[in-house]
Design an enzyme around this catalytic site. Structure first.
Site, short mmCIF file in Angstrom:
data_model
loop_
_atom_site.label_atom_id
_atom_site.label_comp_id
_atom_site.label_asym_id
_atom_site.label_seq_id
_atom_site.Cartn_x
_atom_site.Cartn_y
_atom_site.Cartn_z
N HIS A 184 -32.95 25.38 -45.60
CA HIS A 184 -34.09 24.37 -45.85
C HIS A 184 -34.31 23.33 -44.95
O HIS A 184 -34.21 22.21 -44.69
CB HIS A 184 -33.82 23.39 -47.11
CG HIS A 184 -35.20 23.07 -47.65
ND1 HIS A 184 -35.98 22.89 -48.79
CD2 HIS A 184 -36.32 22.72 -46.92
CE1 HIS A 184 -36.77 22.29 -49.23
NE2 HIS A 184 -37.29 22.05 -47.90
N ARG A 244 -41.28 26.98 -50.86
CA ARG A 244 -40.51 26.53 -51.87
C ARG A 244 -39.74 27.91 -52.34
O ARG A 244 -40.24 28.99 -52.59
CB ARG A 244 -40.96 25.76 -52.97
CG ARG A 244 -41.30 24.28 -52.45
CD ARG A 244 -40.01 23.47 -52.24
NE ARG A 244 -40.56 22.09 -51.91
CZ ARG A 244 -40.65 21.67 -50.85
NH1 ARG A 244 -40.36 22.31 -49.75
NH2 ARG A 244 -40.82 20.26 -50.50
P1 NDP Z 1 -51.19 21.69 -47.74
O1 NDP Z 1 -51.46 21.02 -49.30
O2 NDP Z 1 -51.56 21.17 -46.54
O3 NDP Z 1 -51.45 23.27 -47.86
C1 NDP Z 1 -51.49 23.89 -48.99
C2 NDP Z 1 -52.09 25.24 -48.97
O4 NDP Z 1 -51.75 25.99 -50.03
C3 NDP Z 1 -53.69 25.05 -49.01
O5 NDP Z 1 -54.32 25.77 -48.15
C4 NDP Z 1 -54.16 25.38 -50.34
O6 NDP Z 1 -55.50 25.96 -50.53
C5 NDP Z 1 -53.01 26.64 -50.60
N1 NDP Z 1 -52.73 26.62 -51.98
C6 NDP Z 1 -52.48 25.80 -52.93
N2 NDP Z 1 -52.47 26.47 -54.29
C7 NDP Z 1 -52.72 27.77 -54.04
C8 NDP Z 1 -53.08 28.67 -54.79
N3 NDP Z 1 -53.07 28.76 -56.27
N4 NDP Z 1 -53.70 29.82 -54.32
C9 NDP Z 1 -53.81 29.94 -53.10
N5 NDP Z 1 -53.68 29.03 -52.27
C10 NDP Z 1 -53.25 28.06 -52.70
O7 NDP Z 1 -49.58 21.92 -47.75
P2 NDP Z 1 -48.74 21.87 -46.41
O8 NDP Z 1 -49.17 22.96 -45.52
O9 NDP Z 1 -48.52 20.55 -45.66
O10 NDP Z 1 -47.32 22.17 -46.94
C11 NDP Z 1 -47.04 23.57 -47.86
C12 NDP Z 1 -45.78 23.61 -48.41
O11 NDP Z 1 -44.62 23.69 -47.23
C13 NDP Z 1 -45.30 22.02 -48.83
O12 NDP Z 1 -45.86 22.00 -50.32
C14 NDP Z 1 -43.75 22.36 -48.93
O13 NDP Z 1 -43.40 22.77 -50.20
C15 NDP Z 1 -43.41 23.45 -48.03
N6 NDP Z 1 -42.50 22.79 -46.74
C16 NDP Z 1 -41.40 23.28 -46.35
C17 NDP Z 1 -40.65 22.78 -45.49
C18 NDP Z 1 -39.37 23.28 -45.12
O14 NDP Z 1 -38.80 22.87 -44.33
N7 NDP Z 1 -39.15 24.51 -45.52
C19 NDP Z 1 -41.12 21.48 -44.58
C20 NDP Z 1 -42.26 21.04 -44.94
C21 NDP Z 1 -43.14 21.66 -46.15
P3 NDP Z 1 -56.62 25.09 -50.15
O15 NDP Z 1 -56.66 24.78 -48.54
O16 NDP Z 1 -57.94 25.77 -50.54
O17 NDP Z 1 -56.43 23.64 -51.00
C1 OXD Z 2 -40.85 18.99 -47.16
C2 OXD Z 2 -39.81 19.65 -47.00
O1 OXD Z 2 -41.67 19.27 -48.32
O2 OXD Z 2 -38.94 18.99 -46.02
O3 OXD Z 2 -41.35 18.23 -46.33
O4 OXD Z 2 -39.41 20.56 -47.53
#
Ligand code: NDP
Ligand code: OXD
Length: 313
Positions: free
Chosen positions: A276, A228
Site C-alpha cells: 500500500h 483498495r
Molecule cells: P476520485 O474521487 O477523484 O475519482 C474516483 C473515480 O471513480 C471517478 O472517476 C468516479 O466516477 C469513479 N467511480 C466511483 N464510483 C464508481 C462506480 N460505481 N462506477 C464507475 N466509476 C466509479 O478519487 P481519486 O482518483 O483521488 O482516488 C481514487 C482511489 O485511489 C481512492 O479512493 C483510494 O481508494 C485510492 N488511493 C490509493 C492509494 C495507494 O497508495 N494505493 C493512494 C491514494 C488513493 P465519476 O468521475 O463519474 O465521479
Molecule cells: C489514500 C491512500 O487514500 O494512501 O490516499 O490509500
C-alpha cells in the site's frame, strides 16, 4: 481553536508536529489525548476509532489524511459535518509513476525476462507495440484520469470507465454499469483506481475477469489494483491466475493489510505485491493543505474537495 490528529497505524507525531509548524494558530492535540472535547473544531484522521468523531460536539469538518475516505465512512456514527479528502499534485504524480511502472512491467514481459535471467537464458521475446495493447483504467478521477493521460502519452490504446461520462482527448471513455462490459472487452491490462464504496466493493471478481480481452498481444489479461483491497476478491485472483484467466497481477492494496504471511499472493510467480505504497501522502503537503483550508473556511470560504456521502467518495 483546536484540531485533533487521530492517525491509526501511522507515525502520528510526524504529522502532528508538521501541522503545528504549518498552522501556528491551531492547538494540535494528539489522539488519545483529546483533552476537553468541546474545544475541538477540526480533525485530521486516518482509520479513526468508530465513535470518536461523533464524540466531538464542536466539530466543524473532518480531513482525511488520504484521497480515499472509506476508512472514515465505515464508522456508522459519523457527525453531520463536511468530510474533506486529500487532493494534491504530488500524490497524483506518485500514483501516475506507480501505474506507468506496472503497466510497462507487464507490457515489456518483465516476469518472463526475470525467469530467463534466473536460468541464464539469452532470448529476446517478441514485443508488441504499445499501440496494440488495450489498457483500461477504472476510475477517471484525480488519480485515474492523470494515469490514463500518461498511459495514452506512452502510446497505449487507453480506455477509461467512470460513474458519469467523461470526455478525454485520445482516451475512449465508458460510463456506468451499461458501459462496463464493452470497456472490459477491449482491456487487456486493467488498472483499478476506483474508490471503495457500496457499489464497487468486490467488483474485481471471477465474473469480471472472464470479461477481459483474452486474445490481446500480451497473451492474457493483467490486473493492476492500487485502489483498495476491498474492490477485489483475492481467492478469485489466485484462481484466475491458476486457470490462465489472468496472466499476471500487480497488487498494492489487499482485503487485509498488512497482507497475511499465509496469503498465496506473496509467493505467486506472476504477482507483484507492494505494501500500500503506490502513492503516499507527504506530511508537508497534507499539513499545508489542511492549514490553508481551515484558514479559508474560517474566513467564510467553502471547503474544497468535500466528498458526497451518498456516493461514498
Ligand atoms: P476520485 O474521487 O477523484 O475519482 C474516483 C473515480 O471513480 C471517478 O472517476 C468516479 O466516477 C469513479 N467511480 C466511483 N464510483 C464508481 C462506480 N460505481 N462506477 C464507475 N466509476 C466509479 O478519487 P481519486 O482518483 O483521488 O482516488 C481514487 C482511489 O485511489 C481512492 O479512493 C483510494 O481508494 C485510492 N488511493 C490509493 C492509494 C495507494 O497508495 N494505493 C493512494 C491514494 C488513493 P465519476 O468521475 O463519474 O465521479
Ligand atoms: C489514500 C491512500 O487514500 O494512501 O490516499 O490509500
Amino acid at each position: 481553536m483546536a484540531l485533533l490528529v487521530a492517525l491509526s497505524e501511522l507515525p502520528q507525531e510526524k504529522w502532528a508536529a508538521r501541522l503545528e509548524v504549518e498552522a501556528p494558530g491551531l492547538e494540535v492535540r494528539r489522539w488519545p489525548h483529546a483533552g476537553r472535547r468541546e474545544d475541538i473544531e477540526f480533525a485530521l484522521v486516518w482509520k479513526p476509532p468508530a465513535g470518536l468523531l461523533s464524540s466531538l460536539p464542536a466539530l466543524k469538518a473532518i480531513f482525511s489524511l488520504g484521497a480515499g475516505v472509506d476508512h472514515i465512512l465505515e464508522d456508522p456514527h459519523l457527525p453531520d459535518v463536511p468530510i474533506v479528502r486529500f487532493v494534491d499534485p504530488d500524490l497524483t504524480q506518485r500514483m501516475v509513476e506507480y501505474v506507468a511502472l506496472h503497466v510497462l512491467f507487464h507490457h515489456r514481459q518483465m516476469f518472463a525476462y526475470i525467469e530467463q535471467q534466473a536460468r541464464g537464458e539469452w532470448n529476446d521475446l517478441r514485443q508488441a507495440a504499445a499501440g496494440r495493447v488495450g489498457v483500461g483504467v477504472m476510475g477517471l478521477g484525480e488519480l485515474g484520469g492523470a494515469a490514463a493521460r500518461q498511459l495514452a502519452a506512452l502510446g497505449f490504446k487507453v480506455a477509461g470507465w467512470s460513474a458519469s461520462r467523461h470526455t478525454m482527448d485520445g482516451i475512449e471513455c465508458f460510463a456506468g454499469p451499461e458501459g462496463l462490459d464493452a470497456f472490459l472487452a477491449r482491456s487487456e491490462i486493467l488498472v483499478c483506481l476506483l474508490p471503495l464504496t457500496a457499489q464497487t466493493r468486490g467488483m474485481l471478481d471471477h465474473r469480471l475477469f472472464e470479461k477481459l480481452s483474452p486474445d490481446g498481444p500480451l497473451g492474457g489479461p493483467v490486473l493492476i489494483n492500487a485502489g483498495r483491497g476491498g474492490l477485489h476478491v483475492e481467492a478469485d485472483i489466485v484462481a484466475a491466475l491458476e486457470a490462465g484467466l489472468l496472466k499476471g497481477a500487480s497488487l498494492d492494496v489487499f482485503e487485509d493489510e498488512p497482507l497475511p504471511r499465509s496469503s498465496p499472493l506473496w509467493r505467486h510467480p506472476r504477482v507483484l505485491v507492494t505494501p500500500h505504497c503506490a502513492s503516499v501522502t507527504a506530511p508537508y503537503a497534507v499539513c499545508t493543505s489542511v492549514a490553508e483550508q481551515i484558514a479559508r473556511f474560517e474566513a467564510g470560504a467553502p471547503l474544497a474537495n468535500v466528498i458526497d456521502r451518498e456516493r461514498g467518495y
